[in-house]
Scaffold this motif. Structure first.
Motif, PDB file in Angstrom:
ATOM      1  N   THR A  95     104.584 101.206  -5.876  1.00 38.29           N
ATOM      2  CA  THR A  95     103.715 100.072  -5.526  1.00 38.29           C
ATOM      3  C   THR A  95     104.333  99.180  -4.456  1.00 38.29           C
ATOM      4  O   THR A  95     103.642  98.731  -3.541  1.00 38.29           O
ATOM      5  CB  THR A  95     103.412  99.238  -6.789  1.00 38.29           C
ATOM      6  N   ALA A  96     105.623  98.932  -4.538  1.00 40.03           N
ATOM      7  CA  ALA A  96     106.269  98.045  -3.567  1.00 40.03           C
ATOM      8  C   ALA A  96     106.198  98.631  -2.164  1.00 40.03           C
ATOM      9  O   ALA A  96     105.962  97.903  -1.183  1.00 40.03           O
ATOM     10  CB  ALA A  96     107.716  97.794  -3.969  1.00 40.03           C
ATOM     11  N   HIS A  97     106.394  99.948  -2.049  1.00 44.26           N
ATOM     12  CA  HIS A  97     106.376 100.581  -0.725  1.00 44.26           C
ATOM     13  C   HIS A  97     105.002 100.474  -0.097  1.00 44.26           C
ATOM     14  O   HIS A  97     104.860  99.981   1.037  1.00 44.26           O
ATOM     15  CB  HIS A  97     106.803 102.041  -0.842  1.00 44.26           C
ATOM     16  N   PHE A  98     103.969 100.914  -0.802  1.00 49.69           N
ATOM     17  CA  PHE A  98     102.634 100.898  -0.206  1.00 49.69           C
ATOM     18  C   PHE A  98     102.027  99.502  -0.201  1.00 49.69           C
ATOM     19  O   PHE A  98     101.157  99.206   0.616  1.00 49.69           O
ATOM     20  CB  PHE A  98     101.730 101.907  -0.920  1.00 49.69           C
ATOM     21  N   SER A 157     105.981 109.939   8.935  1.00 49.94           N
ATOM     22  CA  SER A 157     106.933 109.882   7.832  1.00 49.94           C
ATOM     23  C   SER A 157     106.408 108.966   6.732  1.00 49.94           C
ATOM     24  O   SER A 157     105.537 108.117   6.943  1.00 49.94           O
ATOM     25  CB  SER A 157     108.287 109.364   8.324  1.00 49.94           C
ATOM     26  N   TYR A 158     106.976 109.145   5.550  1.00 49.43           N
ATOM     27  CA  TYR A 158     106.638 108.304   4.398  1.00 49.43           C
ATOM     28  C   TYR A 158     106.877 106.834   4.720  1.00 49.43           C
ATOM     29  O   TYR A 158     106.087 105.966   4.340  1.00 49.43           O
ATOM     30  CB  TYR A 158     107.491 108.756   3.219  1.00 49.43           C
ATOM     31  N   THR A 159     107.947 106.571   5.458  1.00 46.42           N
ATOM     32  CA  THR A 159     108.296 105.189   5.803  1.00 46.42           C
ATOM     33  C   THR A 159     107.226 104.540   6.668  1.00 46.42           C
ATOM     34  O   THR A 159     106.950 103.340   6.541  1.00 46.42           O
ATOM     35  CB  THR A 159     109.644 105.155   6.545  1.00 46.42           C
ATOM     36  N   GLU A 160     106.595 105.324   7.541  1.00 45.22           N
ATOM     37  CA  GLU A 160     105.613 104.781   8.481  1.00 45.22           C
ATOM     38  C   GLU A 160     104.244 104.515   7.869  1.00 45.22           C
ATOM     39  O   GLU A 160     103.456 103.747   8.430  1.00 45.22           O
ATOM     40  CB  GLU A 160     105.432 105.751   9.650  1.00 45.22           C
ATOM     41  N   LEU A 161     103.945 105.156   6.753  1.00 45.03           N
ATOM     42  CA  LEU A 161     102.573 105.120   6.241  1.00 45.03           C
ATOM     43  C   LEU A 161     102.029 103.707   5.984  1.00 45.03           C
ATOM     44  O   LEU A 161     100.880 103.423   6.339  1.00 45.03           O
ATOM     45  CB  LEU A 161     102.471 105.965   4.975  1.00 45.03           C
ATOM     46  N   PRO A 162     102.787 102.782   5.353  1.00 45.04           N
ATOM     47  CA  PRO A 162     102.194 101.469   5.094  1.00 45.04           C
ATOM     48  C   PRO A 162     101.683 100.761   6.347  1.00 45.04           C
ATOM     49  O   PRO A 162     100.662 100.056   6.291  1.00 45.04           O
ATOM     50  CB  PRO A 162     103.351 100.689   4.445  1.00 45.04           C
ATOM     51  N   ALA A 163     102.358 100.944   7.484  1.00 39.76           N
ATOM     52  CA  ALA A 163     101.913 100.279   8.714  1.00 39.76           C
ATOM     53  C   ALA A 163     100.552 100.805   9.156  1.00 39.76           C
ATOM     54  O   ALA A 163      99.732 100.047   9.706  1.00 39.76           O
ATOM     55  CB  ALA A 163     102.948 100.478   9.821  1.00 39.76           C
ATOM     56  N   TYR A 164     100.292 102.087   8.946  1.00 44.34           N
ATOM     57  CA  TYR A 164      98.972 102.634   9.290  1.00 44.34           C
ATOM     58  C   TYR A 164      97.913 102.115   8.329  1.00 44.34           C
ATOM     59  O   TYR A 164      96.849 101.645   8.742  1.00 44.34           O
ATOM     60  CB  TYR A 164      99.007 104.167   9.264  1.00 44.34           C
ATOM     61  N   LEU A 165      98.217 102.180   7.023  1.00 42.31           N
ATOM     62  CA  LEU A 165      97.228 101.740   6.040  1.00 42.31           C
ATOM     63  C   LEU A 165      96.903 100.258   6.191  1.00 42.31           C
ATOM     64  O   LEU A 165      95.786  99.818   5.884  1.00 42.31           O
ATOM     65  CB  LEU A 165      97.743 102.029   4.623  1.00 42.31           C
ATOM     66  N   ALA A 166      97.867  99.477   6.681  1.00 42.94           N
ATOM     67  CA  ALA A 166      97.642  98.040   6.880  1.00 42.94           C
ATOM     68  C   ALA A 166      96.546  97.768   7.890  1.00 42.94           C
ATOM     69  O   ALA A 166      95.941  96.688   7.881  1.00 42.94           O
ATOM     70  CB  ALA A 166      98.939  97.367   7.329  1.00 42.94           C
ATOM     71  N   HIS A 167      96.266  98.742   8.753  1.00 46.82           N
ATOM     72  CA  HIS A 167      95.276  98.526   9.818  1.00 46.82           C
ATOM     73  C   HIS A 167      94.083  99.464   9.688  1.00 46.82           C
ATOM     74  O   HIS A 167      93.401  99.764  10.669  1.00 46.82           O
ATOM     75  CB  HIS A 167      95.966  98.666  11.181  1.00 46.82           C
ATOM     76  N   VAL A 201     109.492 121.305  -0.997  1.00 55.13           N
ATOM     77  CA  VAL A 201     108.203 120.640  -1.247  1.00 55.13           C
ATOM     78  C   VAL A 201     107.892 119.779  -0.030  1.00 55.13           C
ATOM     79  O   VAL A 201     108.766 119.116   0.512  1.00 55.13           O
ATOM     80  CB  VAL A 201     108.239 119.818  -2.550  1.00 55.13           C
ATOM     81  N   ALA A 202     106.632 119.811   0.423  1.00 53.52           N
ATOM     82  CA  ALA A 202     106.251 119.108   1.655  1.00 53.52           C
ATOM     83  C   ALA A 202     105.751 117.711   1.353  1.00 53.52           C
ATOM     84  O   ALA A 202     104.954 117.522   0.436  1.00 53.52           O
ATOM     85  CB  ALA A 202     105.163 119.879   2.393  1.00 53.52           C
ATOM     86  N   HIS A 203     106.179 116.744   2.148  1.00 53.59           N
ATOM     87  CA  HIS A 203     105.667 115.372   2.055  1.00 53.59           C
ATOM     88  C   HIS A 203     105.257 114.924   3.457  1.00 53.59           C
ATOM     89  O   HIS A 203     105.912 115.193   4.425  1.00 53.59           O
ATOM     90  CB  HIS A 203     106.744 114.403   1.516  1.00 53.59           C
ATOM     91  N   VAL A 204     104.182 114.255   3.459  1.00 54.18           N
ATOM     92  CA  VAL A 204     103.747 113.712   4.745  1.00 54.18           C
ATOM     93  C   VAL A 204     104.370 112.341   4.953  1.00 54.18           C
ATOM     94  O   VAL A 204     104.345 111.520   4.051  1.00 54.18           O
ATOM     95  CB  VAL A 204     102.228 113.605   4.780  1.00 54.18           C
TER      96      VAL A 204
END
Length: 368
Positions: A151-154, A229-239, A365-368
């Motif tokens: 939860t904290a990450h996303f 990357s997993y790290t980048e995802l919140p910035a995309y979802l924010a917009h 195992v693959a992660h986006v």
């Protein structure tokens, strides 16, 4: 695995890669989360038996350095038995995240290998309710662990992160998807939705796997941005304005429990999804995800979600997400593993291990 690494040494043994090397070698990387990533690098041109023998030798060499320590063998795919079936761990876990035999290109031996893995596993974890129901009669220790959430990450997406450069110039509203783009995506639905509402922008993140990239529908409001990357995802979802899960209803999606469902919700995004069984039962019936079956229904419900007030929705989302987390999931898994390890130690006539410092994970195992 990063949560397991807080208390144990975790070795994540991935699928091999080809390299211009004179002999097989193992590349080791200590990841920031504490997991030791082990990647076999094999010379090109090896046949399947030689590849398996090389992986077995590399795995044995890695574990020889830890001889005498308690060992948990954790499998994400039955196919890893091809090089790891000789291990004699304290505990064997089969973490069944998908019905892999239903995926395009699955090895013909997958079902037989799974039968063998179920025979030797001490614990079976399933990544959703449908998978649990499919496996519960095949093993005495099957436990359901639906997709959880960091939860904290996303949740960072709710705090106004800077917009990624790759979305500059893309208009609003933005309806986004992130994940592997393969036979599980309903490309016809994506194309029909994009054509129906050309004033809305569809942003699609993820690598294209097992399907021809030329088969992806194109249009001025369709944006295929590739993997992130997993790290980048919140910035995309924010917009983004809405989350979008256009899963096809086929054999490869029959048992899925998409992790991205709670990830979208933690980011504060209302979500639209096709009627994947676990999404309907876990989120649709609770009114947290809008279930749609056509492009017209998708457009209609998206209109409604774009107009709705977010505060009441987010309050219901946060109450639901507070019930689950990867921390809680790992605590429950660890308790089961420790109980099995204690039983093994008792049968072997030795003191029970206080910790299990090595987890050999025999697959990639693959992660986006």
């Amino acid at each position: 695995m990063t949560r397991a690494a807080r208390d144990h040494e975790v070795i994540f043994f991935e699928e091999p890669v080809a390299g211009e090397v004179p002999a097989p070698r193992l590349d080791l990387t200590q990841e920031p989360g504490g997991v030791l990533r082990a990647v076999p690098v094999l010379p090109p041109g090896m046949d399947e038996q030689a590849r398996l023998a090389a992986q077995r030798s590399l795995l044995d060499g890695l574990l020889a350095e830890r001889a005498g320590q308690p060992l948990v063998a954790w499998f994400y795919t039955p196919m890893a038995l091809g090089f790891a079936d000789h291990l004699k761990p304290d505990v064997t876990v089969y973490d069944c995240m998908d019905e892999l035999s239903a995926f395009r290109g699955a090895p013909p031996a997958m079902l037989e290998m799974e039968r063998r893995l179920l025979e030797r596993a001490d614990l079976v974890f399933t990544g959703g309710r449908s998978l649990y129901e499919a496996k519960q009669d095949r093993h005495p220790q099957v436990h359901c662990f639906p997709s959880s959430i960091d939860t904290a990450h996303f949740g960072q997406a709710r705090s106004g992160l800077p917009e990624p450069e790759s979305m500059a110039g893309i208009g609003r509203p933005r309806i986004g998807f992130f994940g592997v783009i393969d036979e599980r995506m309903d490309l016809e639905l994506v194309a029909a939705f994009a054509a129906l509402r050309r004033d809305w922008q569809l942003v699609m993140l993820g690598p294209v796997v097992k399907i021809d990239p030329a088969s992806l529908p194109q249009g001025p409001n369709l944006h295929w941005l590739g993997g992130r990357s997993y790290t980048e995802l919140p910035a995309y979802l924010a917009h983004w304005d809405l989350g979008f899960m256009p899963f096809a209803l086929n054999e490869s999606t029959r048992f899925i429990s998409p992790t991205k469902t709670p990830e979208f919700l933690a980011a504060g995004l209302p979500v639209l999804s096709t009627p994947v069984v676990d999404v309907v039962r876990d989120y649709g019936e609770a009114g947290l995800v809008e279930i749609v079956t056509s492009a017209a229904e998708l457009a209609e419900q998206a209109e409604r979600l774009l107009r709705q007030k977010r505060a009441p929705f987010l309050a219901r989302v946060d109450a639901r997400l507070a019930e689950n987390s990867w921390d809680l999931t790992w605590e429950r898994m660890q308790a089961l593993i420790q109980a099995e390890a204690a039983a093994f130690s008792h049968q072997a006539g030795r003191p029970a291990a206080g910790i299990l410092p090595a987890v050999a994970e025999a697959t990639g195992v693959a992660h986006v």
